[in-house]
Write a protein that holds these residues in place. Structure first.
Motif: not given
Length: 106
Positions: A26-45
């Motif tokens: 669920k942690v992995s899925a939640a971050q993936d979901y968030l990143e799809s809405w943000l438009g970027y990979k969080i850990e790339s920024i």
């Protein structure tokens, strides 16, 4: 991942190890979901060398999603009157969303 299994367990007040695999997914899925809405990979920024730290609000958004998905494991709620909380996931995403992309975001 910007949130850990320990973070998720603390958020949910879970002390048993019985759901560790479920919570990790669920942690992995939640971050993936968030990143799809943000438009970027969080850990790339955020969070890397010479980068700003991961904003606590983004970690909170991941943990809110984990909590919601853990407590509500089906696609619908029956017999419950639910409403969105202020300052929830949608509000957090809106503050950090990129409405453009750059080649560095890939």
């Amino acid at each position: 991942m910007i949130a850990t299994l320990a973070d998720a367990k603390a958020q949910l007040n879970v002390t048993s190890d019985i759901d560790d695999t479920l919570l990790t997914r669920k942690v992995s899925a939640a971050q993936d979901y968030l990143e799809s809405w943000l438009g970027y990979k969080i850990e790339s920024i955020y969070g890397g060398v010479d980068q700003e730290p991961v904003p606590p609000a983004l970690v909170e958004a991941v943990l809110q999603l984990v909590g919601h998905w853990y407590e509500n494991r089906e696609a619908t709620l029956v017999g419950v009157s639910a409403q969105q909380l202020p300052h929830g996931v949608s509000d957090i995403i809106r503050e950090y969303r990129r409405w453009w992309s750059t080649p560095d975001d890939e």
